[in-house]
Write a protein that holds these residues in place. Structure first.
Motif, PDB file in Angstrom:
ATOM      1  N   LEU A  35       0.855  -1.187   0.000  1.00 56.98           N
ATOM      2  CA  LEU A  35       0.000   0.000   0.000  1.00 56.98           C
ATOM      3  C   LEU A  35       0.892   1.240   0.000  1.00 56.98           C
ATOM      4  O   LEU A  35       1.835   1.322   0.782  1.00 56.98           O
ATOM      5  CB  LEU A  35      -0.867  -0.048   1.256  1.00 56.98           C
ATOM      6  CG  LEU A  35      -1.753   1.131   1.620  1.00 56.98           C
ATOM      7  CD1 LEU A  35      -2.693   1.478   0.476  1.00 56.98           C
ATOM      8  CD2 LEU A  35      -2.566   0.761   2.856  1.00 56.98           C
ATOM      9  N   SER A  56      -3.109   2.315  -3.722  1.00 60.03           N
ATOM     10  CA  SER A  56      -2.571   3.605  -3.289  1.00 60.03           C
ATOM     11  C   SER A  56      -3.714   4.493  -2.825  1.00 60.03           C
ATOM     12  O   SER A  56      -4.813   4.469  -3.378  1.00 60.03           O
ATOM     13  CB  SER A  56      -1.765   4.273  -4.406  1.00 60.03           C
ATOM     14  OG  SER A  56      -2.605   4.706  -5.432  1.00 60.03           O
ATOM     15  N   MET A  72      -7.038   2.917   5.299  1.00 55.15           N
ATOM     16  CA  MET A  72      -5.872   2.019   5.230  1.00 55.15           C
ATOM     17  C   MET A  72      -6.134   0.758   6.049  1.00 55.15           C
ATOM     18  O   MET A  72      -5.866  -0.362   5.587  1.00 55.15           O
ATOM     19  CB  MET A  72      -4.616   2.716   5.780  1.00 55.15           C
ATOM     20  CG  MET A  72      -4.082   3.803   4.872  1.00 55.15           C
ATOM     21  SD  MET A  72      -2.299   4.010   5.029  1.00 55.15           S
ATOM     22  CE  MET A  72      -2.144   4.466   6.730  1.00 55.15           C
TER      23      MET A  72
END
Ligand code: GAR
Length: 192
Positions: A35, A56, A72
């Motif tokens: 990531l 991303s 995230m």
């Protein structure tokens, strides 16, 4: 094998070292996702070329750091990761994210912590005239670059060293100790 995600912002040479190490059948972890907080991070292409899931997320697209970091966490949970490795991830993580992953979140930092927390570590070490420099893999805790070390490597500072030559020699050691530290974490040998 433990499931590991790597967070990057750029080149991804430490990420590559982890990916290569995890190719060994006896390595206790597999890299399941990478990531980046920058879509243009060159490391993303390297990860994809290795058949690893990539994503991303730009923090600037979120209303707050908390919302960015919650997204995230959702991605990482979707990958069902056991551990998260920061490898040149150049954003300071908030307390909620760090607490959520504490004990399962590690970072590599280019200094002999607790010396030279933060940025420009090679420049500052050279300016101080230190005889030795190094790198540290450590658990991430809420204080910046403050968590307990898992492994460190030292190198001598040589006459004529510049920040660039020092960084280049140190990177070899980073690439050696990061996979070793991940091994210790994944086997439960290193614990917070
Ligand atoms: C590495 O030297 C890493 O130690 C450092 O950024 C570089 C990333 O290179 N990390 C930090 O400074 C964290 N504050 P890479 O993308 O090639 O791994």
């Amino acid at each position: 094998r433990k499931r590991v995600a790597i967070l990057i912002s750029g080149r991804g040479s430490n990420m590559s070292a982890l990916i290569e190490a995890a190719k060994a059948p006896d390595f206790p972890a597999e890299i399941v996702g990478v990531l980046s907080n920058r879509a243009a991070a060159p490391g993303l292409e390297i990860a994809a070329a290795n058949g690893i899931a990539t994503a991303s997320l730009a923090q600037s697209k979120f209303l707050s750091r908390e919302m960015f970091e919650d997204t995230m966490t959702q991605l990482l949970e979707g990958w069902e990761v056991d551990f998260v490795c920061l490898a040149g991830f150049m954003r300071i993580l908030g307390e909620d994210f760090v607490n959520r992953w504490m004990g399962r979140l590690i970072n590599i930092h280019p200094s002999l912590l607790p010396a030279y927390k933060g940025l420009h570590t090679h420049e500052r070490a050279l300016a101080d005239g230190v005889a030795e420099h190094g790198c540290t893999v450590h658990f991430v805790t809420p204080g910046l670059d403050e968590g307990p070390a898992i492994l460190q490597a030292r190198i001598p500072v040589l006459p004529g060293d510049t920040p660039e030559t020092l960084a280049t020699r140190l990177l070899v050691e980073e690439h050696r100790i990061y996979p070793e530290a991940l091994r210790l974490l994944a086997t439960g040998t290193a614990r917070l």
